[in-house]
Design an enzyme around this catalytic site. Structure first.
Site, PDB file in Angstrom:
ATOM      1  N   CYS A   1       0.847  -1.146  -0.372  1.00  0.00           N
ATOM      2  CA  CYS A   1      -0.108   0.188   0.611  1.00  0.00           C
ATOM      3  C   CYS A   1       0.791   0.972   0.114  1.00  0.00           C
ATOM      4  O   CYS A   1       2.095   1.154  -0.085  1.00  0.00           O
ATOM      5  CB  CYS A   1      -0.899   0.121   0.975  1.00  0.00           C
ATOM      6  SG  CYS A   1      -1.701  -1.523   1.419  1.00  0.00           S
TER       7      CYS A   1
ATOM      8  N   ASP B   1       3.553  -9.521   9.898  1.00  0.00           N
ATOM      9  CA  ASP B   1       4.336  -9.414   8.336  1.00  0.00           C
ATOM     10  C   ASP B   1       5.376  -8.272   8.451  1.00  0.00           C
ATOM     11  O   ASP B   1       6.540  -7.934   7.854  1.00  0.00           O
ATOM     12  CB  ASP B   1       3.294  -9.243   7.239  1.00  0.00           C
ATOM     13  CG  ASP B   1       4.122  -9.512   6.026  1.00  0.00           C
ATOM     14  OD1 ASP B   1       4.986 -10.472   5.769  1.00  0.00           O
ATOM     15  OD2 ASP B   1       3.333  -8.914   4.896  1.00  0.00           O
TER      16      ASP B   1
END
Ligand code: ADP
Ligand code: SF4
Length: 696
Positions: free
Chosen positions: A31, A267
């Site tokens: 993103c 993550d």
């Protein structure tokens, strides 16, 4: 220069299904806060990665029909032909440099609020959504919903191929997509063929992969992005149990396994909570159970760590989001044997933080990120100086160092004066705090670059007065003298000094960074800053044996860290360190050995033992020198000084990324006439439909 043969393996092409990646540098989907909202900016940023040598460049999440609308986040989407225009432009930009373009097809399932589309969210079960605790509930998908969803996914794969993408990524990761929700027992208590056994819970992911392969597999690579471990023990997938079994069951279907851990907090851990390559232990099994190429992430910035991961048989490709943001030219620098020029990610997650606030991402290390199109900023080059000139920069924190580097690169004569022996200002000081050693990369990269320049002179241990500043006879002066933490408690919550804050046992982070320590045992930290400083101070003092309490007027500790994905890890660390957490508590007064706090939940004042109070509330610019020089210039009848600027924390205290950006901006604007009233960048324009004739 050419590359060291040790790194040859990073430049070996790799066959991924019907496509061949030119090298092993894989910019995984990430993103960026631009996406469909600022598509030109997004395309400019992706193109820059390809130009810098990333062999595969992917989109961020791309939602592919209205039922999975990722609003309010600025992701890409591909609902109809209109979206093909900007996605096609991205493919063109990426292909221009010989790289492959990948697209990550997503439906965020039961956590998709559908704020824009107003469709009813769908998922394996009826359930309220976690996203923002919004009062919205998802509907359990019936067989028709599943068929529609699969059809939309298949169509999206075909559309992606037709637009020009080379990789179609089928995404079951981060606990954030329909197939990952179906896979998780805690989300899926269905009794049909999509619930129950692992085989059943995996059925949807298998179908998506097989159907995408069937539809476009001859033309493009169909890859799996999959989280093998959810880091919640037996309550979620574990790499040595169902995580492994799932990969074994689908082993040869995708053309590439791009594996990681979930959720996103896990993550994308920051350097404070995880080292480079931290996912290896979870994903190492994958290559043993498939013949297909494998990739993972883990904030790889060092080419040695990269080749080691490949040589040890853990991966074939090095996946990177943040390292490619911090340095879009990392691959080319390895290729050209310029390792010392790599701008290493510091693992701070400021990029994530701004994305989470639905704004174009910014990067602490790379001030040009998101500015590639709108300001035409290139991360590796700046326009040459328009005229000769001598630039004096006072202060060598992140703003002063970046200004010196960038102004030096433009060819000006630069003098950089620093009061202390050590360069780096706050990054040098803060990098000595627990978990923040990577902060020093902000200094090291810039000092390394400056030292190669013959036109930049550095003076250490040189605290300049206004008189000395003027004596140097510079044409342009930038004051980058930083900021000082306030002692009086003024911040967001308190707008007048806390009674007792002038007492000797009140400390600030600057005192601690300068080596002072509380005299007694009990320390109360008052956090009205809400980012990392109060927590890191608490961790430090607790490790030194103090009894630490951390009070904040907010209902959560270090609230801003929810944006940087660190909130959970930060709180765990504080609790493990024995720090007492006091949310909803505003400091009212400081007395000898005590602090009085107003507890918002109890609705009354409480007392805490406090031999010392550490104020982490706000900072004041160190702009005294700036004002003195300004006054002297106003009084002077004759001066060579053309411009006087203040940059970084001296202008307005902020995060390190802001200082770096402002230092860079100063360098770019030097020699230009800048009207502060003008819009300082190119804007994206949304086309407005022509008014229908006769209506009204
Ligand atoms: P920023 O984030 O804006 O770069 P920092 O606080 O990190 O700010 O850096 C400011 C630097 O300026 C510090 O290293 C400090 O020692 C230095 N400095 C402050 N006043 C002077 C001065 N009068 N002359 C030279 N250096 C100064
Ligand atoms: Fe890395 Fe921080 Fe830049 Fe993100 S903002 S890419 S974490 S340096």
């Amino acid at each position: 220069m050419t590359r060291d043969p040790r790194y040859d393996i990073l430049f070996e092409p790799l066959k991924i299904g019907p496509k061949t990646a030119p090298n092993r540098f894989y910019q995984v989907p990430h993103c960026n806060g631009m996406g469909r909202v600022y598509p030109n900016a997004m395309v400019g940023m992706r193109g820059m990665k390809a130009q810098g040598g990333w062999g595969i460049v992917c989109t961020e999440q791309c939602d592919f029909y209205a039922s999975g609308d990722a609003s309010p986040y600025a992701e890409t989407n591909m609902w109809d032909k209109g979206d093909e225009v900007y996605l096609g432009r991205m493919c063109e930009e990426v292909h221009k440099y010989g790289s492959l373009a990948g697209i990550e097809l997503v439906h965020n399932g039961h956590d998709t609020p559908n704020l824009y589309s107003r469709e009813v969210p769908i998922g394996p079960m009826h359930r309220p959504m976690n996203w923002s605790m919004a009062p919205i509930q998802a509907r359990a998908m019936d067989k028709q919903d599943i068929r529609d969803y699969r059809r939309a996914h298949r169509q999206a794969a075909i559309r992606a191929r037709d637009i020009g993408f080379d990789l179609v990524i089928v995404y079951a990761g981060h606990d954030g997509t329909v197939p990952s929700h179906f896979l998780a027992k805690r989300h899926n208590q269905r009794t049909d063929e999509y619930g129950g056994s692992l085989e059943n819970r995996l059925r949807l992911f298998r179908e998506l992969l097989e159907e995408a392969k069937d539809a476009v597999g001859h033309d493009v690579a169909v890859t799996a992005r999959f989280a093998v471990d959810e880091m919640m023990g037996p309550d979620g997938l574990e790499w040595h149990a169902e995580g492994r079994e799932a990969v074994e069951m689908l082993a040869e279907i995708p053309d590439l396994w791009d594996v990681n851990v979930a959720d996103w907090d896990n993550d994308s851990k920051t350097s404070r909570f995880a080292p480079e390559g931290y996912q290896e232990e979870y994903v190492a099994f994958v290559k043993q159970v498939t013949t297909k190429p494998v990739s993972t992430v883990g904030r790889y910035t060092s080419p040695d760590a990269m080749i080691s991961a490949i040589k040890r048989g853990i991966v074939d490709l090095i996946g990177a989001a943040r390292p490619s943001i911090a340095d879009p030219f990392l691959p080319n620098k390895v290729e050209e044997g310029r390792l010392e020029d790599i701008r290493e990610c510091i693992g701070c997650n400021v990029c994530v933080g701004w994305t989470q606030m639905t704004a174009p991402a910014r990067c602490t290390q790379n001030p040009t990120f998101s500015e590639e199109w709108r300001k035409d900023w290139h991360p590796e080059s700046l326009p040459p100086a328009e005229a000769d000139g001598h630039v004096l920069i006072v202060g060598s924190g992140p703003s002063g160092l970046e200004a010196a580097r960038a102004v030096g690169l433009r060819g000006y004569q630069v003098t950089l004066a620093e009061a202390e022996d050590e360069l780096g200002g706050r990054v040098t000081r803060e990098s000595k705090l627990p978990g923040l050693s990577a902060w020093a990369r902000v200094r090291d990269y810039r000092v390394g670059q400056i030292q190669k320049m013959t036109n930049v002179e550095i003076y250490r241990a040189s605290r300049l007065s206004a008189e000395q500043v003027l004596e140097l006879g510079a044409d342009h002066i930038a004051i980058a003298t930083g900021a000082t933490w306030r002692r009086d408690g003024y911040g967001r919550n308190l707008t007048s000094p806390v009674p007792g804050s002038d007492a000797g046992h009140v400390l600030t982070p600057d005192d601690i960074l300068n080596g002072s320590r509380p005299s007694g045992k009990n320390v109360l930290i008052f956090d009205d800053d809400h980012y990392y400083m109060a927590s890191v101070m608490a961790e430090l003092l607790a490790s030194e044996g103090y009894e630490v309490s951390l009070a904040t007027p907010m209902p959560t500790i270090a609230t801003f860290m929810t944006h940087t994905l660190e909130h959970g890890a930060n709180q765990d660390r504080l609790l493990e360190s024995g720090v007492a957490l006091l949310p909803n508590a505003a400091l009212e007064a400081i007395e000898s050995g005590k602090a009085r706090l107003f507890d918002d939940i109890l609705g009354r004042t409480v007392e805490r033992d406090a031999d010392a109070v550490l104020m982490v509330t706000s900072r004041t610019p160190n702009d005294g020198l700036y004002h003195e020089v300004q006054q002297a210039l106003e009084a002077a009848s004759d001066t060579s000084v053309q411009t006087l600027s203040r940059i970084g924390d001296c202008q307005a205290p902020g995060i390190i990324a802001t200082s770096v950006y402002e230092g860079h901006r100063f360098a770019r604007d030097l020699g230009k006439t800048v009207d502060p009233v003008d819009v300082p960048f190119r804007r994206e324009r949304i086309a407005i439909e022509q008014a229908a004739g006769g209506a009204g």
